[in-house]
Motif scaffolding. Sequence first.
Motif, PDB file in Angstrom:
ATOM      1  N   GLN A   1       0.813  -1.209   0.000  1.00 42.64           N
ATOM      2  CA  GLN A   1       0.000   0.000   0.000  1.00 42.64           C
ATOM      3  C   GLN A   1       0.850   1.264   0.000  1.00 42.64           C
ATOM      4  O   GLN A   1       0.358   2.355   0.326  1.00 42.64           O
ATOM      5  CB  GLN A   1      -0.913   0.000   1.237  1.00 42.64           C
ATOM      6  N   SER A   2       2.127   1.124  -0.353  1.00 41.83           N
ATOM      7  CA  SER A   2       3.088   2.232  -0.243  1.00 41.83           C
ATOM      8  C   SER A   2       2.645   3.522  -0.915  1.00 41.83           C
ATOM      9  O   SER A   2       2.936   4.607  -0.423  1.00 41.83           O
ATOM     10  CB  SER A   2       4.441   1.811  -0.806  1.00 41.83           C
ATOM     11  N   ASP A   3       1.972   3.420  -2.033  1.00 41.78           N
ATOM     12  CA  ASP A   3       1.613   4.602  -2.808  1.00 41.78           C
ATOM     13  C   ASP A   3       0.168   5.052  -2.590  1.00 41.78           C
ATOM     14  O   ASP A   3      -0.330   5.894  -3.326  1.00 41.78           O
ATOM     15  CB  ASP A   3       1.851   4.334  -4.297  1.00 41.78           C
ATOM     16  N   SER A   4      -0.488   4.507  -1.583  1.00 39.07           N
ATOM     17  CA  SER A   4      -1.902   4.826  -1.371  1.00 39.07           C
ATOM     18  C   SER A   4      -2.091   6.114  -0.575  1.00 39.07           C
ATOM     19  O   SER A   4      -1.202   6.550   0.160  1.00 39.07           O
ATOM     20  CB  SER A   4      -2.593   3.665  -0.636  1.00 39.07           C
ATOM     21  N   ALA A   5      -3.262   6.690  -0.711  1.00 41.53           N
ATOM     22  CA  ALA A   5      -3.619   7.880   0.070  1.00 41.53           C
ATOM     23  C   ALA A   5      -3.667   7.540   1.557  1.00 41.53           C
ATOM     24  O   ALA A   5      -3.283   8.354   2.400  1.00 41.53           O
ATOM     25  CB  ALA A   5      -4.967   8.427  -0.400  1.00 41.53           C
ATOM     26  N   ALA A   6      -4.116   6.337   1.877  1.00 46.07           N
ATOM     27  CA  ALA A   6      -4.164   5.914   3.285  1.00 46.07           C
ATOM     28  C   ALA A   6      -2.755   5.854   3.868  1.00 46.07           C
ATOM     29  O   ALA A   6      -2.549   6.258   5.019  1.00 46.07           O
ATOM     30  CB  ALA A   6      -4.848   4.555   3.402  1.00 46.07           C
ATOM     31  N   ALA A   7      -1.796   5.376   3.088  1.00 43.68           N
ATOM     32  CA  ALA A   7      -0.408   5.320   3.557  1.00 43.68           C
ATOM     33  C   ALA A   7       0.115   6.728   3.821  1.00 43.68           C
ATOM     34  O   ALA A   7       0.758   6.974   4.847  1.00 43.68           O
ATOM     35  CB  ALA A   7       0.467   4.611   2.530  1.00 43.68           C
ATOM     36  N   THR A   8      -0.167   7.635   2.916  1.00 41.22           N
ATOM     37  CA  THR A   8       0.271   9.025   3.095  1.00 41.22           C
ATOM     38  C   THR A   8      -0.317   9.607   4.373  1.00 41.22           C
ATOM     39  O   THR A   8       0.382  10.288   5.129  1.00 41.22           O
ATOM     40  CB  THR A   8      -0.130   9.874   1.877  1.00 41.22           C
ATOM     41  N   ALA A   9      -1.570   9.315   4.645  1.00 37.01           N
ATOM     42  CA  ALA A   9      -2.217   9.825   5.857  1.00 37.01           C
ATOM     43  C   ALA A   9      -1.561   9.251   7.112  1.00 37.01           C
ATOM     44  O   ALA A   9      -1.292   9.981   8.071  1.00 37.01           O
ATOM     45  CB  ALA A   9      -3.711   9.498   5.835  1.00 37.01           C
ATOM     46  N   VAL A  10      -1.275   7.954   7.109  1.00 30.18           N
ATOM     47  CA  VAL A  10      -0.643   7.312   8.266  1.00 30.18           C
ATOM     48  C   VAL A  10       0.762   7.876   8.477  1.00 30.18           C
ATOM     49  O   VAL A  10       1.157   8.206   9.604  1.00 30.18           O
ATOM     50  CB  VAL A  10      -0.584   5.776   8.086  1.00 30.18           C
ATOM     51  N   ILE A  11       1.522   7.997   7.393  1.00 30.31           N
ATOM     52  CA  ILE A  11       2.887   8.515   7.484  1.00 30.31           C
ATOM     53  C   ILE A  11       2.879   9.955   7.985  1.00 30.31           C
ATOM     54  O   ILE A  11       3.668  10.326   8.868  1.00 30.31           O
ATOM     55  CB  ILE A  11       3.602   8.382   6.122  1.00 30.31           C
ATOM     56  N   THR A  12       1.999  10.765   7.441  1.00 27.79           N
ATOM     57  CA  THR A  12       1.889  12.163   7.862  1.00 27.79           C
ATOM     58  C   THR A  12       1.549  12.249   9.345  1.00 27.79           C
ATOM     59  O   THR A  12       2.172  13.018  10.091  1.00 27.79           O
ATOM     60  CB  THR A  12       0.834  12.901   7.027  1.00 27.79           C
TER      61      THR A  12
END
Length: 160
Positions: free
Chosen positions: A40-51
């Motif tokens: 899921q590295s490139d997913s919007a959910a991943a970006t939200a978790v990382i942020t």
Amino acid sequence: ATAGTVKSQAYAKALEHKDGAVVVSQLACPEFVQIVENNQSDSAAATAVITDKLAYFADKDIDTLVLGCTHFPLLDQTIAKVMGENVALVNSGAVAIENVSAMLDELNISNPASIDRSKDEYYTTGDAAAFHTLASRWLNDDNLNVQHLAMTTTGLKLEN
């Protein structure tokens, strides 16, 4: 890093030994491992978790972030975007590989780069298709022979 790496204080001890003035802040990010392993590295959910997770560093005034798990470089573009251009990312796995490679060369015991990898086999107790996707990305090779090993009460069993 992973929870185990943070708990070990390995990076903090090494960095502080190298430079007693360095200030080390650590954060366990097991969610990042799950993101990578679930492809899921490139997913919007991943970006939200990382942020959300990296917001921990917002008031830390850091200049360098060590990616303390071999999974994390697969998230480096998102991590870099979240951390900003003034924070350097260090891929600890790549640094370790460079050190091992230099040592093997120095001892004259490295294998030639021309090894035929077409007969290599990879085994996983997880989802073979997901592992294939991730390993292909890591190794830059789509022609991997990945097989599933089932965990049974008597041991591991190769599934065909």
